[in-house]
Every structure is written in C-alpha cells, then in structure tokens.
Design an enzyme around this catalytic site. Structure first.
Site, PDB file in Angstrom:
ATOM      1  N   ILE A  37       0.704   3.975  11.999  1.00 56.30           N
ATOM      2  CA  ILE A  37       1.588   4.954  11.345  1.00 56.30           C
ATOM      3  C   ILE A  37       1.689   6.270  12.132  1.00 56.30           C
ATOM      4  O   ILE A  37       2.644   7.019  11.973  1.00 56.30           O
ATOM      5  CB  ILE A  37       1.142   5.173   9.875  1.00 56.30           C
ATOM      6  CG1 ILE A  37       2.156   6.030   9.133  1.00 56.30           C
ATOM      7  CG2 ILE A  37      -0.260   5.702   9.766  1.00 56.30           C
ATOM      8  CD1 ILE A  37       1.905   6.177   7.658  1.00 56.30           C
ATOM      9  N   THR A 101      -3.997   9.557  -4.204  1.00 60.66           N
ATOM     10  CA  THR A 101      -5.319   9.380  -4.811  1.00 60.66           C
ATOM     11  C   THR A 101      -5.710  10.499  -5.778  1.00 60.66           C
ATOM     12  O   THR A 101      -5.220  11.640  -5.650  1.00 60.66           O
ATOM     13  CB  THR A 101      -6.375   9.321  -3.666  1.00 60.66           C
ATOM     14  OG1 THR A 101      -7.685   9.454  -4.217  1.00 60.66           O
ATOM     15  CG2 THR A 101      -6.199  10.446  -2.664  1.00 60.66           C
ATOM     16  N   TYR A 125     -11.048  13.895   3.013  1.00 60.76           N
ATOM     17  CA  TYR A 125     -10.155  12.800   2.609  1.00 60.76           C
ATOM     18  C   TYR A 125      -9.093  13.314   1.631  1.00 60.76           C
ATOM     19  O   TYR A 125      -7.891  13.100   1.818  1.00 60.76           O
ATOM     20  CB  TYR A 125     -10.990  11.674   1.984  1.00 60.76           C
ATOM     21  CG  TYR A 125     -10.188  10.575   1.344  1.00 60.76           C
ATOM     22  CD1 TYR A 125      -9.446   9.671   2.113  1.00 60.76           C
ATOM     23  CD2 TYR A 125     -10.155  10.423  -0.055  1.00 60.76           C
ATOM     24  CE1 TYR A 125      -8.707   8.656   1.513  1.00 60.76           C
ATOM     25  CE2 TYR A 125      -9.423   9.410  -0.653  1.00 60.76           C
ATOM     26  CZ  TYR A 125      -8.703   8.530   0.131  1.00 60.76           C
ATOM     27  OH  TYR A 125      -7.974   7.515  -0.474  1.00 60.76           O
TER      28      TYR A 125
HETATM   29  N1  LIG Z   1      -9.558   2.235  -2.516  1.00 60.31           N
HETATM   30  C1  LIG Z   1      -9.457   3.106  -3.507  1.00 60.31           C
HETATM   31  O1  LIG Z   1     -10.327   3.178  -4.396  1.00 60.31           O
HETATM   32  C2  LIG Z   1      -8.265   4.012  -3.593  1.00 60.31           C
HETATM   33  C3  LIG Z   1      -8.160   4.875  -4.700  1.00 60.31           C
HETATM   34  C4  LIG Z   1      -7.032   5.689  -4.816  1.00 60.31           C
HETATM   35  C5  LIG Z   1      -6.037   5.654  -3.847  1.00 60.31           C
HETATM   36  N2  LIG Z   1      -6.172   4.837  -2.774  1.00 60.31           N
HETATM   37  C6  LIG Z   1      -5.101   4.826  -1.778  1.00 60.31           C
HETATM   38  O2  LIG Z   1      -4.488   3.548  -1.828  1.00 60.31           O
HETATM   39  C7  LIG Z   1      -3.982   3.206  -0.529  1.00 60.31           C
HETATM   40  C8  LIG Z   1      -4.477   1.835  -0.137  1.00 60.31           C
HETATM   41  O3  LIG Z   1      -5.889   1.853  -0.118  1.00 60.31           O
HETATM   42  P1  LIG Z   1      -6.767   0.540   0.085  1.00 60.31           P
HETATM   43  O4  LIG Z   1      -7.891   0.628  -0.868  1.00 60.31           O
HETATM   44  O5  LIG Z   1      -5.885  -0.662   0.099  1.00 60.31           O
HETATM   45  O6  LIG Z   1      -7.333   0.830   1.524  1.00 60.31           O
HETATM   46  P2  LIG Z   1      -7.685  -0.162   2.727  1.00 60.31           P
HETATM   47  O7  LIG Z   1      -8.068  -1.493   2.196  1.00 60.31           O
HETATM   48  O8  LIG Z   1      -8.641   0.598   3.585  1.00 60.31           O
HETATM   49  O9  LIG Z   1      -6.292  -0.304   3.448  1.00 60.31           O
HETATM   50  C9  LIG Z   1      -5.753   0.693   4.261  1.00 60.31           C
HETATM   51  C10 LIG Z   1      -5.048   0.015   5.393  1.00 60.31           C
HETATM   52  O10 LIG Z   1      -4.486   1.015   6.238  1.00 60.31           O
HETATM   53  C11 LIG Z   1      -4.694   0.594   7.577  1.00 60.31           C
HETATM   54  N3  LIG Z   1      -4.668   1.723   8.491  1.00 60.31           N
HETATM   55  C12 LIG Z   1      -5.632   2.634   8.780  1.00 60.31           C
HETATM   56  N4  LIG Z   1      -5.204   3.495   9.688  1.00 60.31           N
HETATM   57  C13 LIG Z   1      -3.935   3.145   9.986  1.00 60.31           C
HETATM   58  C14 LIG Z   1      -2.958   3.652  10.864  1.00 60.31           C
HETATM   59  N5  LIG Z   1      -3.201   4.709  11.659  1.00 60.31           N
HETATM   60  N6  LIG Z   1      -1.753   3.043  10.920  1.00 60.31           N
HETATM   61  C15 LIG Z   1      -1.489   1.968  10.149  1.00 60.31           C
HETATM   62  N7  LIG Z   1      -2.372   1.420   9.307  1.00 60.31           N
HETATM   63  C16 LIG Z   1      -3.577   2.020   9.214  1.00 60.31           C
HETATM   64  C17 LIG Z   1      -6.044  -0.091   7.569  1.00 60.31           C
HETATM   65  O11 LIG Z   1      -6.174  -0.935   8.691  1.00 60.31           O
HETATM   66  P3  LIG Z   1      -7.581  -1.046   9.482  1.00 60.31           P
HETATM   67  O12 LIG Z   1      -8.586  -1.322   8.406  1.00 60.31           O
HETATM   68  O13 LIG Z   1      -7.338  -2.165  10.425  1.00 60.31           O
HETATM   69  O14 LIG Z   1      -7.774   0.298  10.138  1.00 60.31           O
HETATM   70  C18 LIG Z   1      -5.966  -0.852   6.248  1.00 60.31           C
HETATM   71  O15 LIG Z   1      -5.373  -2.118   6.430  1.00 60.31           O
HETATM   72  C19 LIG Z   1      -4.408   4.353   0.383  1.00 60.31           C
HETATM   73  O16 LIG Z   1      -3.355   5.260   0.489  1.00 60.31           O
HETATM   74  C20 LIG Z   1      -5.557   5.013  -0.352  1.00 60.31           C
HETATM   75  O17 LIG Z   1      -5.661   6.371  -0.008  1.00 60.31           O
HETATM   76  C21 LIG Z   1      -7.253   4.009  -2.632  1.00 60.31           C
END
Ligand SMILES: NC(=O)c1ccc[n+]([C@@H]2O[C@H](COP(=O)([O-])OP(=O)(O)OC[C@H]3O[C@@H](n4cnc5c(N)ncnc54)[C@H](OP(=O)(O)O)[C@@H]3O)[C@@H](O)[C@H]2O)c1
Length: 280
Positions: A37, A101, A125
């Site tokens: 991204i 978040t 974060y």
């Molecule tokens: N997990 C939670 O509890 C939570 C709570 C509230 C909100 N959120 C939000 O929900 C969204 C999804 O979270 P998730 O839990 O699905 O997280 P996740 O499993 O860590 O997924 C995030 C993805 O983004 C990719 N990524 C990282 N850096 C990147 C870059 N520079 N360019 C393109 N892709 C990139 C990662 O790939 P790699 O792993 O290969 O780097 C991973 O596939 C995020 O916006 C997060 O802030 C999450």
C-alpha cells in the site's frame, strides 16, 4: 459490487474476500507482496487493470507493540499510505471502505465511544491509524469503519491463542480482567462491510459485536466449549506489562450502524460458536 481488497490475505481481508465470493461478486484480494500500500504506482496499476467499484482497505501494520519501536513504518503503512488508496479510488471513481480501530480512542471512557467522541490515541498504532482515518476522510466517497477485538479464521487472534493454550495447559490460565471490549467475528464484520457498501455509507461508522466483556470473560466462554474443566484466573493488566499500553475500556457505540442497516449487531458468542465449531 466489484471490490478490490488490500491486505487481502490478512485475517479480515480473507473474510471479506470469502463473503464477496459467496455472494458471487467479483473480488480481487491482493496480498502485501502483490500490492504494497505504500507503493502508489503499484496500487494505480492494480486498480486500472481490475477497475473496482469499491476498495476495501484491510492492509495495516497491526502488531501493536512493534509499532512502538517501528514508528516510521507504522505511520507510513497505517497513515500516509492510505492517501495512495484514496488516489487509486479517485482515479477510477471507486468508493473506499477503510478499516480502523478502537485504538484511536484513549480507552479511559466509562460508556461506549460514539463516532463523534473525541479521539486521543495512547499508542503509536492508534496514532498511525488515526492519521489513516484523516487521509481516508479527505475523500468524500470514503467510509471509515472502526472495529475492535477481531477474531476469525486465518489469523493469529486471542480466541486462537486461548484455545491453543487451553488444550495444552497443565496450570490455571491467567487472563486480564480489567480490560473491557467487544469481540468481533471477522465473517460478521465482512457482512457488515457488504451491507454498508450496498448502502453507500460515508463518514465514520462503528461496528463490533455485542455484549462487552473482559478478556477473562472472553477466555472463560472459549473454555466452556473447548476445556470446560480448565481454571481461568482473573488478573490485572499490571501482571502483563506491554510496550504499548492496552485500553481499559474499548467499547464502541454501534447505533449508527444498526439504524442504517436495520438490524442489531450480532452477539460475539454466536461468532465464537461458529469459529470453534469450524476449527474443532
Ligand atoms: N485484529 C484486531 O483485533 C483489529 C481490531 C480493530 C481493527 N483492526 C483493523 O482491521 C484491519 C485488518 O486487521 P487484521 O486483524 O485482519 O490484520 P492482519 O491479519 O495483520 O492483516 C493485515 C494485512 O495487511 C498486510 N500488510 C501489512 N503491511 C502492508 C503493506 N505495506 N501493504 C499491503 N499490505 C500490508 C499484512 O500482510 P503481511 O502480514 O504479509 O505483512 C496482512 O495481510 C486493520 O486495518 C486493523 O487495523 C484490527
């Protein structure tokens, strides 16, 4: 609704992609490797080839503790790079749903955070995600969707960790009891993203599952299914010091979502039952 999913192989990205496929909608899920991204040129290339009507940005640097020491990367990926997603949307007239978040808030409230409650992140974060929101909201056709405490298939998450620990535990499990939030099942969140995209919602919307619970309460419910005899001991946050402080109170108010979509948010216990059933 032709959708391009950034961070398409992450936990939420997979759920969104799966939901779109189930509805037989065209969807292109791009991994970090396929589309970073922070690489504007690459995003433009992908968008011009696929020509989505919607970009769902699930890409993020989500390791909250690492963000404290890798501030530049956090701000670049979660903050500045959202402008690239906006530019890509603009270039093909697509809408943007940007996932954010509860960490944009201070975590010190005693009643649920509404969309217009003042933000005040306490972590790098949270600060970086807030900057991402600002970038997204410059685009009139953007929706910032704040969620919390995600769990679901295909990603490390609290439910997966507790489940694993419970199946191996010989000692009682010690779990924090003074942090309260709303666990959210990623397939339910994917459905919410679909509903909001169909409605063409803009601005900021909160979505999480109901009811609020502590991590200890959440772990106890997991144990009820996978290890009913296990002992789970409530402990204070001070027992597990972390580089990034965790919010004591992270409950999001979901009335805007419920009014727009015309249904209540799902209970997380239903999501947990589905998750543990699928992964038993
Ligand atoms: N997990 C939670 O509890 C939570 C709570 C509230 C909100 N959120 C939000 O929900 C969204 C999804 O979270 P998730 O839990 O699905 O997280 P996740 O499993 O860590 O997924 C995030 C993805 O983004 C990719 N990524 C990282 N850096 C990147 C870059 N520079 N360019 C393109 N892709 C990139 C990662 O790939 P790699 O792993 O290969 O780097 C991973 O596939 C995020 O916006 C997060 O802030 C999450």
């Amino acid at each position: 609704m032709r959708a391009l999913v950034l961070g398409g192989t992450g936990m939420l990205g997979r759920a969104v992609t799966r939901y779109w496929r189930r509805r037989q909608q065209a969807v292109l899920a791009l991994s970090h490797g396929q589309a970073d991204i922070t690489d504007r040129h690459r995003l433009d290339e992908c968008v011009h080839q696929f020509r989505p009507e919607l970009i769902v940005n699930c890409a993020a640097f989500t390791q909250v503790d690492r963000c404290e020491t890798e501030r530049e990367t956090a701000l670049a990926v979660n903050g500045a790079a959202v402008a690239n997603a906006v530019a890509a949307c603009e270039s093909v007239g697509a809408r943007l749903i940007h996932v954010s978040t509860d960490y944009v808030f201070d975590g010190e409230a005693e009643s649920p955070y509404a969309e217009d409650t003042a933000t005040g992140p306490r972590t790098v974060y949270g600060e970086s995600k807030l900057e991402g929101e600002r970038q997204a909201l410059r685009y009139p056709a953007a929706l910032v969707l704040r969620a919390s405490w995600l769990f679901g298939p295909g990603g490390p998450n609290f439910a997966a960790t507790i489940r694993r620990l419970l199946t191996r535990a010989t000692e009682p499990l010690r779990v924090v009891d003074d942090q309260v939030g709303c666990p959210t099942y990623t397939p339910f969140l994917a459905r919410a993203i679909w509903d909001l995209s169909v409605l063409g919602m803009r601005g900021v919307v909160h979505y999480c599952n109901r009811e609020a619970v502590s991590w200890h309460g959440f772990a106890t419910e997991i144990a009820r299914t996978v290890a009913p005899l296990a002992r789970i001991v409530p402990v204070p946050t001070s027992e597990f010091p972390r580089p990034a402080p965790r919010p004591a109170y992270s409950v999001l108010e979901t009335t805007r979502f419920e009014t727009a979509v015309g249904r209540r948010v799902e209970p997380w216990v239903s999501g947990l039952a589905a998750y543990l059933g699928e992964h038993s």
